[in-house]
Design a protein around this motif. Structure first.
Motif, PDB file in Angstrom:
ATOM      1  N   VAL A 445      -0.585  -6.409   6.353  1.00 56.14           N
ATOM      2  CA  VAL A 445      -0.908  -4.979   6.327  1.00 56.14           C
ATOM      3  C   VAL A 445      -2.278  -4.837   5.679  1.00 56.14           C
ATOM      4  CG1 VAL A 445      -0.299  -2.717   5.397  1.00 56.14           C
ATOM      5  CG2 VAL A 445       1.495  -4.245   6.221  1.00 56.14           C
ATOM      6  N   VAL A 446      -3.113  -4.020   6.291  1.00 59.80           N
ATOM      7  CA  VAL A 446      -4.427  -3.728   5.721  1.00 59.80           C
ATOM      8  C   VAL A 446      -4.460  -2.264   5.315  1.00 59.80           C
ATOM      9  CG1 VAL A 446      -6.924  -3.662   6.140  1.00 59.80           C
ATOM     10  CG2 VAL A 446      -5.533  -5.495   7.127  1.00 59.80           C
ATOM     11  N   VAL A 447      -4.857  -2.005   4.095  1.00 62.73           N
ATOM     12  CA  VAL A 447      -4.955  -0.637   3.589  1.00 62.73           C
ATOM     13  C   VAL A 447      -6.365  -0.394   3.070  1.00 62.73           C
ATOM     14  CG1 VAL A 447      -2.498  -0.478   3.022  1.00 62.73           C
ATOM     15  CG2 VAL A 447      -4.114  -1.318   1.311  1.00 62.73           C
ATOM     16  N   ALA A 448      -6.694   0.870   2.937  1.00 56.97           N
ATOM     17  CA  ALA A 448      -8.031   1.256   2.473  1.00 56.97           C
ATOM     18  C   ALA A 448      -7.927   1.971   1.134  1.00 56.97           C
ATOM     19  CB  ALA A 448      -8.704   2.153   3.494  1.00 56.97           C
ATOM     20  N   HIS A 459      -8.338  -3.802   1.963  1.00 54.64           N
ATOM     21  CA  HIS A 459      -7.581  -4.848   1.278  1.00 54.64           C
ATOM     22  C   HIS A 459      -6.439  -5.281   2.189  1.00 54.64           C
ATOM     23  CE1 HIS A 459      -9.486  -4.153  -2.699  1.00 54.64           C
ATOM     24  NE2 HIS A 459      -9.585  -2.921  -2.238  1.00 54.64           N
ATOM     25  N   ALA A 460      -6.257  -6.586   2.331  1.00 54.30           N
ATOM     26  CA  ALA A 460      -5.174  -7.128   3.151  1.00 54.30           C
ATOM     27  C   ALA A 460      -4.061  -7.653   2.251  1.00 54.30           C
ATOM     28  CB  ALA A 460      -5.698  -8.245   4.045  1.00 54.30           C
ATOM     29  N   VAL A 461      -2.821  -7.344   2.608  1.00 54.05           N
ATOM     30  CA  VAL A 461      -1.643  -7.865   1.913  1.00 54.05           C
ATOM     31  C   VAL A 461      -0.793  -8.599   2.948  1.00 54.05           C
ATOM     32  CG1 VAL A 461       0.371  -7.328   0.512  1.00 54.05           C
ATOM     33  CG2 VAL A 461      -1.701  -5.929   0.295  1.00 54.05           C
ATOM     34  N   CYS A 462      -0.512  -9.868   2.677  1.00 56.12           N
ATOM     35  CA  CYS A 462       0.184 -10.707   3.651  1.00 56.12           C
ATOM     36  C   CYS A 462       1.449 -11.304   3.054  1.00 56.12           C
ATOM     37  CB  CYS A 462      -0.719 -11.851   4.123  1.00 56.12           C
ATOM     38  SG  CYS A 462      -2.286 -11.317   4.823  1.00 56.12           S
ATOM     39  N   VAL A 489      -7.681 -10.574  -0.014  1.00 58.97           N
ATOM     40  CA  VAL A 489      -6.420 -10.902   0.656  1.00 58.97           C
ATOM     41  C   VAL A 489      -5.426 -11.289  -0.421  1.00 58.97           C
ATOM     42  CG1 VAL A 489      -5.227 -12.427   2.267  1.00 58.97           C
ATOM     43  CG2 VAL A 489      -7.572 -11.695   2.753  1.00 58.97           C
ATOM     44  N   THR A 490      -4.285 -10.606  -0.442  1.00 58.76           N
ATOM     45  CA  THR A 490      -3.241 -10.870  -1.435  1.00 58.76           C
ATOM     46  C   THR A 490      -1.976 -11.317  -0.725  1.00 58.76           C
ATOM     47  OG1 THR A 490      -4.144  -9.137  -2.879  1.00 58.76           O
ATOM     48  CG2 THR A 490      -1.874  -9.863  -3.304  1.00 58.76           C
ATOM     49  N   PHE A 491      -1.320 -12.359  -1.243  1.00 63.89           N
ATOM     50  CA  PHE A 491      -0.036 -12.792  -0.698  1.00 63.89           C
ATOM     51  C   PHE A 491       1.089 -12.302  -1.595  1.00 63.89           C
ATOM     52  CE2 PHE A 491      -0.202 -15.405   3.078  1.00 63.89           C
ATOM     53  CZ  PHE A 491      -1.557 -15.606   3.229  1.00 63.89           C
ATOM     54  N   THR A 492       2.151 -11.835  -0.962  1.00 65.58           N
ATOM     55  CA  THR A 492       3.296 -11.320  -1.701  1.00 65.58           C
ATOM     56  C   THR A 492       4.579 -11.810  -1.045  1.00 65.58           C
ATOM     57  OG1 THR A 492       4.343  -9.288  -2.533  1.00 65.58           O
ATOM     58  CG2 THR A 492       3.386  -9.188  -0.341  1.00 65.58           C
ATOM     59  N   GLY A 493       5.678 -11.785  -1.804  1.00 65.56           N
ATOM     60  CA  GLY A 493       6.951 -12.261  -1.256  1.00 65.56           C
ATOM     61  C   GLY A 493       7.498 -11.355  -0.175  1.00 65.56           C
ATOM     62  N   ALA A 494       7.328 -10.048  -0.312  1.00 65.13           N
ATOM     63  CA  ALA A 494       7.850  -9.096   0.670  1.00 65.13           C
ATOM     64  C   ALA A 494       7.030  -7.818   0.596  1.00 65.13           C
ATOM     65  CB  ALA A 494       9.317  -8.800   0.396  1.00 65.13           C
ATOM     66  N   LEU A 495       6.901  -7.180   1.728  1.00 66.37           N
ATOM     67  CA  LEU A 495       6.201  -5.901   1.763  1.00 66.37           C
ATOM     68  C   LEU A 495       7.163  -4.779   1.396  1.00 66.37           C
ATOM     69  CD1 LEU A 495       4.233  -6.363   5.111  1.00 66.37           C
ATOM     70  CD2 LEU A 495       3.315  -6.526   2.799  1.00 66.37           C
ATOM     71  N   PRO A 496       6.716  -3.793   0.626  1.00 64.90           N
ATOM     72  CA  PRO A 496       7.604  -2.679   0.262  1.00 64.90           C
ATOM     73  C   PRO A 496       7.935  -1.823   1.482  1.00 64.90           C
ATOM     74  CG  PRO A 496       5.355  -2.220  -0.439  1.00 64.90           C
ATOM     75  CD  PRO A 496       5.362  -3.632   0.047  1.00 64.90           C
ATOM     76  N   LEU A 497       9.174  -1.358   1.560  1.00 69.67           N
ATOM     77  CA  LEU A 497       9.610  -0.527   2.669  1.00 69.67           C
ATOM     78  C   LEU A 497      10.030   0.846   2.167  1.00 69.67           C
ATOM     79  CD1 LEU A 497      11.856  -3.125   4.570  1.00 69.67           C
ATOM     80  CD2 LEU A 497       9.417  -2.636   4.917  1.00 69.67           C
ATOM     81  N   ASN A 498       9.845   1.862   3.024  1.00 72.72           N
ATOM     82  CA  ASN A 498      10.299   3.192   2.649  1.00 72.72           C
ATOM     83  C   ASN A 498      11.719   3.416   3.151  1.00 72.72           C
ATOM     84  OD1 ASN A 498      10.117   3.785   5.397  1.00 72.72           O
ATOM     85  ND2 ASN A 498       8.140   4.832   5.201  1.00 72.72           N
ATOM     86  N   ALA A 499      12.202   4.646   2.999  1.00 77.46           N
ATOM     87  CA  ALA A 499      13.599   4.942   3.340  1.00 77.46           C
ATOM     88  C   ALA A 499      13.884   4.752   4.820  1.00 77.46           C
ATOM     89  CB  ALA A 499      13.930   6.372   2.935  1.00 77.46           C
ATOM     90  N   ASN A 500      12.845   4.837   5.661  1.00 82.31           N
ATOM     91  CA  ASN A 500      13.021   4.660   7.097  1.00 82.31           C
ATOM     92  C   ASN A 500      12.894   3.214   7.543  1.00 82.31           C
ATOM     93  OD1 ASN A 500      13.325   7.455   7.540  1.00 82.31           O
ATOM     94  ND2 ASN A 500      11.106   7.732   7.504  1.00 82.31           N
ATOM     95  N   GLY A 501      12.709   2.321   6.570  1.00 85.81           N
ATOM     96  CA  GLY A 501      12.586   0.908   6.895  1.00 85.81           C
ATOM     97  C   GLY A 501      11.196   0.511   7.339  1.00 85.81           C
ATOM     98  N   LYS A 502      10.241   1.423   7.212  1.00 85.10           N
ATOM     99  CA  LYS A 502       8.866   1.119   7.569  1.00 85.10           C
ATOM    100  C   LYS A 502       8.097   0.635   6.351  1.00 85.10           C
ATOM    101  CE  LYS A 502       8.776   4.660  11.184  1.00 85.10           C
ATOM    102  NZ  LYS A 502       8.094   5.887  11.676  1.00 85.10           N
ATOM    103  N   ASP A 504       5.854   0.631   3.420  1.00 83.92           N
ATOM    104  CA  ASP A 504       5.424   1.737   2.555  1.00 83.92           C
ATOM    105  C   ASP A 504       3.969   1.499   2.145  1.00 83.92           C
ATOM    106  OD1 ASP A 504       7.031   3.516  -0.182  1.00 83.92           O
ATOM    107  OD2 ASP A 504       5.032   3.724   0.683  1.00 83.92           O
ATOM    108  N   ARG A 505       3.057   2.017   2.944  1.00 83.78           N
ATOM    109  CA  ARG A 505       1.639   1.809   2.677  1.00 83.78           C
ATOM    110  C   ARG A 505       1.201   2.495   1.388  1.00 83.78           C
ATOM    111  NH1 ARG A 505      -1.575   0.016   7.089  1.00 83.78           N
ATOM    112  NH2 ARG A 505      -0.279  -0.566   8.858  1.00 83.78           N
ATOM    113  N   ALA A 506       1.819   3.633   1.104  1.00 80.87           N
ATOM    114  CA  ALA A 506       1.469   4.337  -0.131  1.00 80.87           C
ATOM    115  C   ALA A 506       1.798   3.487  -1.354  1.00 80.87           C
ATOM    116  CB  ALA A 506       2.199   5.674  -0.197  1.00 80.87           C
ATOM    117  N   ALA A 507       2.929   2.790  -1.306  1.00 78.61           N
ATOM    118  CA  ALA A 507       3.304   1.923  -2.429  1.00 78.61           C
ATOM    119  C   ALA A 507       2.335   0.753  -2.552  1.00 78.61           C
ATOM    120  CB  ALA A 507       4.735   1.418  -2.238  1.00 78.61           C
TER     121      ALA A 507
END
Length: 518
Positions: A445-448, A459-462, A489-502, A504-507
């Protein structure tokens, strides 16, 4: 009804009228009259015919701010071929992708610039050593101009969410509808001196070139350093008509160059490509007191610009918007718009949908049309699914959120994950798609985030087994222009999800912002 002028004919009519009496181009230390530039273009056209063995269909142009660039653009148009600008600042991989997507027959390249040797297409190289021949000598006999109003004048490529550039074809009729409006509106003529701040891959360059050449004005081309010093450039070259992205005004203001009365020669100041902040417009207006400031807006798909808002002469009468930006105004004559809410119904706040004589015929790859157009029956819209051909009745969905304020449109940002950086459109999905192709990346996911200089910072989060960050960034640099390469570029264990399962770019944005705020 008058026959629609093809792109080259706007220049040709001025050449016939002004010949050697008016300057058409000032670039790179050269000053060419209309007759001289027409002859140079004819010589390049002759070289194209010789290199290709006949009249080509689509020709790339890898050149910038040189006689080759402008004579090359006119030469391609003179042959009735479609111009496909390539950006010398972009990686070879990016330009190669465009060459393949556009099915180019040939590329005209400035030999002083790197990268042409690696393109997957025949190349005609012209450089300083060729200038004497381009500027003198016999003018070849050329075939008659064979293009029709509905033929393609040019194709520009924008960022695409599928991981490949997306081709936007624009017809001669589209451009004619545009030029018919802007040339008289901005009182262009032989006494005008027009700036050319935009790269040829950015469609406002079409205004710079052909609004100038369609009226007998002089096109004055700054160096890249000149663009960052607009006051000095305007005064040294007696510029009357300015056109740039608003960030140029922001930089000049930050450098304290916009002193009151600093640019007395300006009559018109146009800004487009990104949001124009009222504070920047006010500082520019004070520096150019004899100039009318206008904010213009338009997606590439609607042929350069499509709406206009002229700021009143008195700052006291300027509108005050919630986001501090100048309204984008109202559509040009003959164009239509509607605003649709999330349910596809008319609203005062929602997605801007547009059509009219400036609307492009559809993307180069018809698959890109799916979801980008809609029909409207007076009550409800239906999104184009590709099952039927596009018609002039289809509305183009801009993806821009707007609202009505006192009868004019105010731009509120993008509805999707697309944004503008340095005036260029960026699809975050294109960067994400390229990251996902790399070994060790399973999701991306890439966010600004706001950058220090005003432009968004990517910024990229993978997720995944992990990969070398520098190798990832190097891979992106080989395929993308610099402004599309993430800063981190940042690596993480899991991407945060919102209530709809998408996702969560805001997070994600919040988590990336925390270290900067600490």
């Amino acid at each position: 009804m008058a026959e629609t002028k093809r792109l080259y004919e706007w220049f040709a009519e001025s050449t016939n009228r002004y010949g050697d009496t008016q300057v058409a181009l000032e670039v790179d230390g050269q000053r060419l009259t209309y007759a001289e530039l027409a002859a140079a273009a004819a010589r390049v056209a002759g070289a194209i015919l010789g290199r290709h063995g006949g009249v080509p269909s689509r020709v790339g142009l890898l050149a910038s701010r040189s006689v080759v660039a402008y004579a090359g653009y006119l030469a391609i148009s003179r042959l009735g071929a479609t111009v496909v600008p390539l950006n010398p600042a972009f990686p070879v991989g990016r330009n190669s992708d465009v060459a393949r997507e556009a099915s180019l027959d040939l590329v005209v390249a400035d030999s002083a610039l790197p990268g042409s040797a690696e393109l997957p297409v025949a190349v005609l190289r012209l450089g300083d050593e060729d200038l004497p021949a381009l500027l003198s000598g016999p003018v070849p006999q050329l075939p008659e101009l064979g293009s029709a109003a509905e033929d393609l004048a040019y194709i520009l490529f924008t960022s695409g969410s599928t991981g490949r550039p997306k081709g936007v074809p624009v017809t001669h009729a589209n451009v004619a509808a545009y030029l018919d409006h802007v040339i008289p509106r901005y009182q262009l003529g032989p006494d005008a001196r027009v700036s050319q701040t935009f790269d040829l891959t950015f469609d406002p360059s079409v205004y710079d070139m052909f609004a100038a050449w369609g009226s007998g004005a002089a096109l004055v081309v700054p160096t890249r350093n000149d663009v960052l010093s607009p006051v000095r450039f305007v005064n040294r070259n007696r510029i009357t008509h300015w056109n740039s992205v608003p960030s140029v005004a922001a930089i000049a203001l930050r450098l304290r160059a916009l002193k009151p009365g600093a640019m007395p020669s300006l009559r018109w100041s146009l800004f487009c490509g990104e949001a124009l902040k009222l504070a920047h417009a006010e500082a520019w207006q004070a520096a150019a007191p004899n100039s009318t400031v206008e904010n213009i807006y338009g997606p590439t798909e609607m042929t350069v610009t499509w709406t206009e808002f002229r700021l009143p002469g008195s700052v006291d009468r300027w509108p005050r918007t919630d986001n501090g930006t100048v309204p984008i105004g109202t559509p040009y004559p003959g164009q239509e718009h509607m605003i649709l809410d999330e349910d596809g119904r008319p609203a005062d706040d929602g997605e801007l949908c547009v059509r009219g004589t400036q609307r492009f015929p559809g993307y180069l790859d018809p698959a890109d049309n799916v979801g980008r157009f809609c029909t409207f029956d007076g009550r409800q819209s239906a999104v184009h699914d590709g099952s039927e051909p596009l018609t002039v009745e289809h509305w183009y969905r801009t993806g821009d959120r707007v609202k009505l304020l006192d009868g004019v449109l105010v731009h509120l940002g993008r509805l999707d994950h697309q944004l503008k950086i340095r005036g260029y459109r960026v699809e975050l999905g294109e960067i994400e798609s390229l990251l996902l192709r790399r070994p060790g990346v399973t999701d991306a996911v890439v966010v600004a985030l706001p950058g220090r200089k005003g432009d968004p910072l990517l910024h990229a989060v993978c997720t995944g087994a992990g990969a070398n960050r520098e190798e990832l960034l190097d891979a992106l640099r080989r395929k993308l222009p610099a402004y599309m390469v993430p800063a981190t570029v940042t690596f993480t264990g899991a991407l945060p999800l919102n209530a709809n399962g998408k996702v969560d770019r805001a997070a994600l944005i919040a988590s990336l912002s925390e270290p900067q705020a600490a």
